[in-house]
Design an enzyme around this catalytic site. Structure first.
Site, short mmCIF file in Angstrom:
data_model
loop_
_atom_site.label_atom_id
_atom_site.label_comp_id
_atom_site.label_asym_id
_atom_site.label_seq_id
_atom_site.Cartn_x
_atom_site.Cartn_y
_atom_site.Cartn_z
N GLY A 15 0.32 -1.31 -0.07
CA GLY A 15 0.38 -0.04 0.16
C GLY A 15 0.94 1.63 0.17
O GLY A 15 2.57 1.27 0.87
N ASN A 90 9.32 -0.09 5.85
CA ASN A 90 8.45 0.36 5.68
C ASN A 90 6.75 0.71 6.50
O ASN A 90 5.66 1.46 6.73
CB ASN A 90 8.20 0.61 3.98
N GLN A 149 5.03 16.28 16.54
CA GLN A 149 3.08 17.11 15.78
C GLN A 149 2.02 16.62 16.36
O GLN A 149 1.87 15.99 17.23
CB GLN A 149 3.15 16.10 15.08
N PHE A 150 2.13 17.36 16.84
CA PHE A 150 0.52 17.65 17.43
C PHE A 150 -0.29 16.84 17.55
O PHE A 150 -0.55 16.38 16.33
CB PHE A 150 -0.81 19.50 17.37
N TYR A 155 3.58 8.41 17.71
CA TYR A 155 3.25 8.18 16.38
C TYR A 155 5.07 8.75 16.55
O TYR A 155 5.87 8.20 15.50
CB TYR A 155 2.92 9.11 15.31
N TYR A 187 4.72 15.21 4.34
CA TYR A 187 3.10 14.03 4.09
C TYR A 187 3.04 14.14 3.08
O TYR A 187 3.43 14.63 1.24
CB TYR A 187 2.36 15.81 4.75
#
Ligand code: CAA
Length: 248
Positions: A15, A90, A149-150, A155, A187
């Protein structure tokens, strides 16, 4: 003389980014094994669809969060006559929530799938690489492992941890012809990112100087370079490709 064909294993190779990496390797003449955690039906459908496009891949069903499952996968692929020269860790998941709302289950799930998996898979393949005197380990982390990251304590911690693993292992195997590197994508236009609420995502894209999401094949081209002989002097590095969203 034709160089010997290398074999790559791409976890989460069915994916998003993993699929793009699998294709880039195939295009570079590398034999590609992909792992997946899908049911047999959808996995077979994916393999058939790829074959129709000219991509012949071999797949292994594994739970990368489970050490024994990874051990069995390594045994199976060795029994099938494969040796893994290039490993791309990955496979990854997100379970975004601010810490106040983040439950233990979603902390554990993200740490196990994103970080424990790197140990679980690499452990069974590293000796083959050092014994043969050539290998590439490429850990796919994230911009958010570097800047935080907020909504992603889990993660961000897991992705930062991957690079700690990279730096330690890179030192252990450098003299044996094996490089270990981290790639930190920004992103990308994959499902993992497009499930972020629309207004939040719009705000994120507004903060990317290049003005768009990245394409998986842009990252895949970088991964293919790191996997090549030309990148032999690169080890222990964390290479960013994020459209300028985070410069450091
Ligand atoms: N910085 C500061 N404040 C923020 C913020 C940010 N980045 N994001 C949200 N807030 C604020 C909101 O404005 C809101 O404030 P008010 O209550 O004053 O209005 C408050 O925090 C709560 O925000 P939400 O309503 O969004 O809270 P929620 O609980 O519904 O959702 C969340 C929280 C799940 C974290 C959601 O904000 C979200 O999904 N954020 C995106 C996280 C993200 O970037 N994930 C990346 C996924 S892709 C990926 O991970 C791949 C990769 O490697 C890049």
């Amino acid at each position: 003389m034709m160089p010997e064909q290398k074999t790559a294993l791409v976890t989460g190779g069915m994916g998003g980014l993993g699929e793009a990496i699998a294709r880039a390797f195939h295009d570079a003449g590398i034999r590609v094994l992909v792992t997946h955690a899908r049911d047999e039906g959808p996995a077979k459908e994916w393999l058939a669809a790829e074959r129709d496009k000219g991509y012949g891949f071999t797949s292994y069903d594994v739970n990368v969060a489970d050490f024994k499952s990874c051990q069995r996968m390594a045994e199976r692929l060795h029994a099938d006559g494969h040796q893994v020269d290039i490993l791309v860790n990955n496979a990854g998941v997100t379970r975004d929530a601010t810490l106040g709302k983040l439950d233990k289950e979603n902390w554990d799930a993200v740490l196990r799938v994103n970080l424990d998996s790197v140990f679980n898979v690499t452990k069974h393949l590293i000796d083959g690489m050092t014994d043969r005197g050539w290998g590439r380990i490429i850990n796919i982390a994230s911009i958010n492992g570097i800047k935080g990251q907020f909504g992603q304590t889990n993660y961000s911690a897991a992705k930062a941890g991957m690079h700690g693993f990279t730096k330690a292992l890179a030192q252990e195997v450098a003299k044996k012809g094996v490089t270990v590197n981290t790639v930190s994508p920004g992103y990308l236009a994959t499902t993992m990112v497009t499930v972020v609420p629309e207004d939040t995502l719009a705000r994120i894209v507004a903060g990317i100087p290049v003005g768009r999401l990245g394409q998986p094949d842009e990252i895949a081209a970088l991964v293919a370079f790191i996997a090549s002989d030309a990148a032999a002097f690169m080890t222990g590095s964390n290479i960013s490709m994020n459209g300028g969203q985070h410069m450091y």
